[in-house]
Scaffold this motif. Sequence first.
Motif, PDB file in Angstrom:
ATOM      1  N   ALA B 292      66.609  -7.791  79.538  1.00 25.91           N
ATOM      2  CA  ALA B 292      65.859  -8.921  79.477  1.00 25.91           C
ATOM      3  C   ALA B 292      65.822  -9.641  81.041  1.00 25.91           C
ATOM      4  O   ALA B 292      66.609  -9.708  81.577  1.00 25.91           O
ATOM      5  N   TYR B 293      64.403  -9.829  81.075  1.00 23.25           N
ATOM      6  CA  TYR B 293      64.233 -10.478  82.342  1.00 23.25           C
ATOM      7  C   TYR B 293      64.018 -11.941  82.598  1.00 23.25           C
ATOM      8  O   TYR B 293      64.112 -12.608  83.515  1.00 23.25           O
ATOM      9  N   ALA B 294      63.818 -12.602  81.184  1.00 20.37           N
ATOM     10  CA  ALA B 294      63.343 -13.932  81.411  1.00 20.37           C
ATOM     11  C   ALA B 294      63.667 -14.703  79.973  1.00 20.37           C
ATOM     12  O   ALA B 294      63.966 -14.132  79.188  1.00 20.37           O
ATOM     13  N   VAL B 295      64.135 -15.914  80.522  1.00 23.25           N
ATOM     14  CA  VAL B 295      64.701 -16.803  79.409  1.00 23.25           C
ATOM     15  C   VAL B 295      64.245 -18.137  79.340  1.00 23.25           C
ATOM     16  O   VAL B 295      64.045 -18.676  80.633  1.00 23.25           O
ATOM     17  N   ALA B 296      63.963 -18.725  78.378  1.00 21.98           N
ATOM     18  CA  ALA B 296      63.424 -20.288  78.393  1.00 21.98           C
ATOM     19  C   ALA B 296      64.197 -20.997  77.149  1.00 21.98           C
ATOM     20  O   ALA B 296      64.257 -20.399  76.313  1.00 21.98           O
ATOM     21  N   VAL B 297      64.712 -22.275  77.595  1.00 27.98           N
ATOM     22  CA  VAL B 297      65.381 -22.910  76.350  1.00 27.98           C
ATOM     23  C   VAL B 297      64.381 -23.930  75.826  1.00 27.98           C
ATOM     24  O   VAL B 297      63.844 -24.563  76.755  1.00 27.98           O
ATOM     25  N   HIS B 298      64.265 -23.914  74.591  1.00 26.65           N
ATOM     26  CA  HIS B 298      63.238 -24.985  74.026  1.00 26.65           C
ATOM     27  C   HIS B 298      63.966 -26.519  74.376  1.00 26.65           C
ATOM     28  O   HIS B 298      65.075 -26.554  74.294  1.00 26.65           O
ATOM     29  N   PRO B 299      63.066 -27.211  74.736  1.00 29.06           N
ATOM     30  CA  PRO B 299      63.599 -28.667  75.104  1.00 29.06           C
ATOM     31  C   PRO B 299      64.156 -29.363  73.995  1.00 29.06           C
ATOM     32  O   PRO B 299      65.052 -30.099  74.328  1.00 29.06           O
ATOM     33  N   HIS B 300      63.831 -29.019  72.761  1.00 28.19           N
ATOM     34  CA  HIS B 300      64.431 -29.801  71.856  1.00 28.19           C
ATOM     35  C   HIS B 300      65.127 -29.098  70.602  1.00 28.19           C
ATOM     36  O   HIS B 300      65.534 -29.422  69.589  1.00 28.19           O
ATOM     37  N   GLN B 301      65.100 -27.751  70.597  1.00 27.00           N
ATOM     38  CA  GLN B 301      65.876 -26.949  69.778  1.00 27.00           C
ATOM     39  C   GLN B 301      66.688 -26.145  70.196  1.00 27.00           C
ATOM     40  O   GLN B 301      67.081 -25.708  71.257  1.00 27.00           O
ATOM     41  N   ASN B 302      67.868 -25.443  69.170  1.00 26.66           N
ATOM     42  CA  ASN B 302      68.800 -24.609  69.551  1.00 26.66           C
ATOM     43  C   ASN B 302      68.210 -23.235  69.531  1.00 26.66           C
ATOM     44  O   ASN B 302      68.833 -22.325  68.827  1.00 26.66           O
ATOM     45  N   ARG B 303      67.117 -23.177  70.191  1.00 21.88           N
ATOM     46  CA  ARG B 303      66.361 -21.935  70.406  1.00 21.88           C
ATOM     47  C   ARG B 303      66.210 -21.388  71.513  1.00 21.88           C
ATOM     48  O   ARG B 303      65.493 -22.298  72.554  1.00 21.88           O
ATOM     49  N   VAL B 304      66.071 -20.089  71.988  1.00 18.94           N
ATOM     50  CA  VAL B 304      65.566 -19.885  73.458  1.00 18.94           C
ATOM     51  C   VAL B 304      64.496 -18.758  73.066  1.00 18.94           C
ATOM     52  O   VAL B 304      64.647 -17.973  72.097  1.00 18.94           O
ATOM     53  N   VAL B 305      63.580 -18.439  74.052  1.00 21.05           N
ATOM     54  CA  VAL B 305      62.670 -17.384  73.950  1.00 21.05           C
ATOM     55  C   VAL B 305      63.234 -16.384  74.952  1.00 21.05           C
ATOM     56  O   VAL B 305      63.319 -16.958  76.140  1.00 21.05           O
ATOM     57  N   VAL B 306      63.199 -15.139  74.802  1.00 22.64           N
ATOM     58  CA  VAL B 306      63.795 -14.060  75.853  1.00 22.64           C
ATOM     59  C   VAL B 306      62.777 -13.063  75.816  1.00 22.64           C
ATOM     60  O   VAL B 306      61.985 -12.625  74.973  1.00 22.64           O
ATOM     61  N   GLY B 307      62.262 -12.986  77.054  1.00 19.38           N
ATOM     62  CA  GLY B 307      61.110 -11.524  77.340  1.00 19.38           C
ATOM     63  C   GLY B 307      61.838 -10.447  78.315  1.00 19.38           C
ATOM     64  O   GLY B 307      62.911 -10.494  78.930  1.00 19.38           O
TER      65      GLY B 307
END
Lengths: 715, 329
Positions: B292-307
């Motif tokens: 997993a090289y990349a992660v971003a946290v959603h500004p308003h949710q308990n969710r992240v996107v991972v690439g």
Amino acid sequence: MKTLLSALALVVGFAAAGVAEEASSRRVDFRNDLIPMFTKNGCNAGACHGAAIGRGGFKLSLYGGDPASDYEAIVRQRQGRRIHLLDPAGSLIYRKPAEYVQHGGGAVFEDQSESARLLLRWIEQGASPVSRRELVDVAITPAKHVSRSLDEPIALRAVAHYADGSTRDVTRWTIFKAEDASAVAVDPASATTRVLRPGRHIVIARYLNTVVPIELVVPLAESTIDLADEAQSNFIDQRVLESLAALGLSPSPVCDDATYLRRVSLDLTGRLPSPQQVRDFLDDDRADKRRVLVDRLLEGEAFQQYWTLQLAKLLRISPPQGDQQAAQAYHRWVADQVKRDASYRQLARTLILASGDTHVVGPANFYRTTTGPREQAEFVSELFMGSRLRCANCHNHPLDRWTQDDYHGLAAVFAKVEQGETVRPKPDGQTIHPRTLEPAAERIPGEFFLADSATDGRQQFADWLTDPANPYFAKAIVNRLWQRMMGRGLVEPVDDFRDTNPATHPVLLDQLAEDFIQHGYRLRRTLRLIANSTTYARSANATAENKDDDRFYSHALRRPLEAEVLADAISDVLGVADRYGDQPVGTRAVTLVSPATASPALDILGRCDRSGACESSSRSAGGLPQKLHLFNGDLLNARIAAEGGRLERLRLEGKRSMEVIQAFYLAALSRPPTNREREHWQTQLNGLGSHHARQAFLEDFVWGLLTCEEFVTNH
Amino acid sequence: MQRHEVCSRYLFAPSIVLGLTVALSVAATATEPPITAVTFTPDGQAVVAVSQAGMQVCSWPDLKRQRTSKASVPNLHCAAFSPDGQHLAIGGGYPAEDGSVELRSWPAGTPTAKLGDHDDSVRAVVWLDSSRLLSASADRQIRLWDMKTPRELVRVLQSHSRSVDALCLLEDGKTLVSAGVDQSVRVWDLETGALVRSMNQHTQGVHDLALRPGEGGLPMVASAAGDRTIRFWQPTIGRMVRYVRLDAMPMDIAWRSDGSQIVAACADGRIRVVDPEEVKVTETLDAIDGWAYAVAVHPHQNRVVVGGSDGQLKKVTIRSAGNADISVR
């Protein structure tokens, strides 16, 4: 720039099309195809990306020893920037070695080379880590080749054998490298080799993790010889003569009695025979007087002192952090082992399992020799296994079987020992494996991980090490004994046993080890065997035929005297004791416990400080400083005519000058002067008129005697 | 029920049960380049992901691919929106040859400018304000650009001895933190271009930096490195406050918007949620089959996107910050 890249990409595109047929026939296997390609091109060598810290920010495992980490380095690290799956020819891993972009290692392969095509095909196929075949062995032929003449081309071949039963000719991906490039030429393109110089030479073949020695022999003499009638005292002579016959080497004759007496006295007791002992031995007409001599020397106190020194050097006994009391306890214990002719196996077990107050329990100081578990693992492997495990600290050993797991696994065993004035178990001790950054799992090197890390792994290690079937333990010590007696180990260096550094006489080494085991691991037994062999007794005077031999024992090797032995020999000959720190006058250098005992003489003569292995020090003891000091310094000049010395005593006894000369010959060289020498000295003396001139001449004579090659060597 | 889902780019059956999709994604994406950076769009309604294949925009939270586009800059490694949300910067380049940043208007996504001149790939970009940005490159340089007409290179910051892989701008707008392969974390005064200090506790290259959100107290920056640690720094006083060692190498990090936790995308394909005060991992969740090289946290949710590897892009739900018991999935 981009135009050029486009053009190059087009060329590569054609190249890629050209290899399409190959691609359809076989998938490129990362472990079995690509790693050997990197190795063949030198990419993962120590001088390039195989260096411990890599090169240019790109690190590969040395010679592909860790394919998984190599895959990560190539495909995963740096966000996969080295591989371009959508444009294989745009991959950095291709563009660097093909030198489309600047590469510190220059152009490694051409566009259309097999290496380039292999690499591109692998990327086109998805740069997969999957290996479909497991390598189980690489058969290298020939394993040994004997030529009758130089410059004969010898074809080399490597065939890989896989677990699925398949085989593949991997000659073109195998590296063949001569250990001595001046003696053997290797042509990588044709995989052929030629011997340029007579003798026995080794070419190392490397394919993936497998390294195999190829033995090449060209006899040193043109005609074959028959050595069947040569005297044989024991199996040592049989094995050595077999080797000499194969090489066409005629051995030198057996040395005279005086030479033998001096040689064996120095080797077994570290001291010169007294003039009276010389006279007695030369006058002895018994047929077995040499065996009697060996037995007498082995039982004497001088043997105990000298071989305590040898073991002290081997164990690197030195006051830890200046703790003299600990060193004394250790030294006393070792001296007692030598005196009792204790089993070397038991000695090793006692050391490995030792614990307690180091001022009381001598062997516990074994764990104060080094500064940590890793250093202890290195020390133990070199001492008891004759193997340089240290090479596997940062990467798997490039020329041996040892892996990082072996190195750090053995270090983990010793991490559970608290090293201090009191040595005790430390159950929570651990050492970090640099690859995993986790505590290393305890491991018997080359064998297995220990199941229960809570227990003291030293017991399991000691059991494995000293098992009669252990392939290292007995060979390592008999090889060292052989080196001490013969001047060169059957395996040299003595702490570098590995398949790619084979023994000169492997069967002899096996037999010596077997004999050692069968006779209770007794040092005296092996020393006696060697001392009684005809091989040991050969003259150091090489013949015209064997003068180039430095390892097959066709003649004895001349060896510089160790610093301690030479210092004592000088004192004995001059009859003037040297001073060693605050030790009592008359203390012999070989009995000193600490290698740091103050002694300008020993410093000049090149004593080993025991901070590391001392095995090579006897070969280079002193060097130029020693010679200059002997020639010009106070070591000799201030003591030759000293009050109470041998020269003064002989003068006071009213000895004539020639009698003085003969006495010094016996004391220093363990022989009377030859007739020619006698005539020479008489002529010199006849030219001297005054008493004063004769006195000055005799001082010069003694100086000359003690600086001559015959005195400062064992021969 | 697993809580992560799969990007629609490489898997075309949105309703596939996760246990099956992981296996399928491996086979389906065997020759796809890895996702190297992800970021949420300013409105939080989509995700921008970049790779060697270019740029893609996926809707959130279903990760359906809305559009893809090639970039004038190859081999993309980073993406960042300007503070006003009007511009997107994506950086990359030809490895060991040149590196540049492409600017795009947003939300149109139209290329508007290209900032070049690096001698190696651009590895990180950070906006100073809506007209100035900094690019960090494998050529060891950090460049400050001003996009006002005419565009100009304002300053070059040099002192890193190896590739600069991460940048982080403090709230004061004039203190920059950089880090990279030379294992150092460096602090710069952007007004003068002076190197203020270099902090050298990491024992492997540093992959990413992230500024802790929130006000009050000294600013805190987290760094993720190849030594498997995430270290927490107060760069303005040069102090390493604490660190946590993970079971796998963190490749990218992102703070929750309230600064209570930091999420790390790791080389074992998992994400780890770390409590910066207790310096312990509170959650470990599967995400990528590979790295997993990349992660971003959603500004308003308990969710992240991972690439990560093989073009995989995944959505992962993490626990709310107040419910941070340790769990491993």
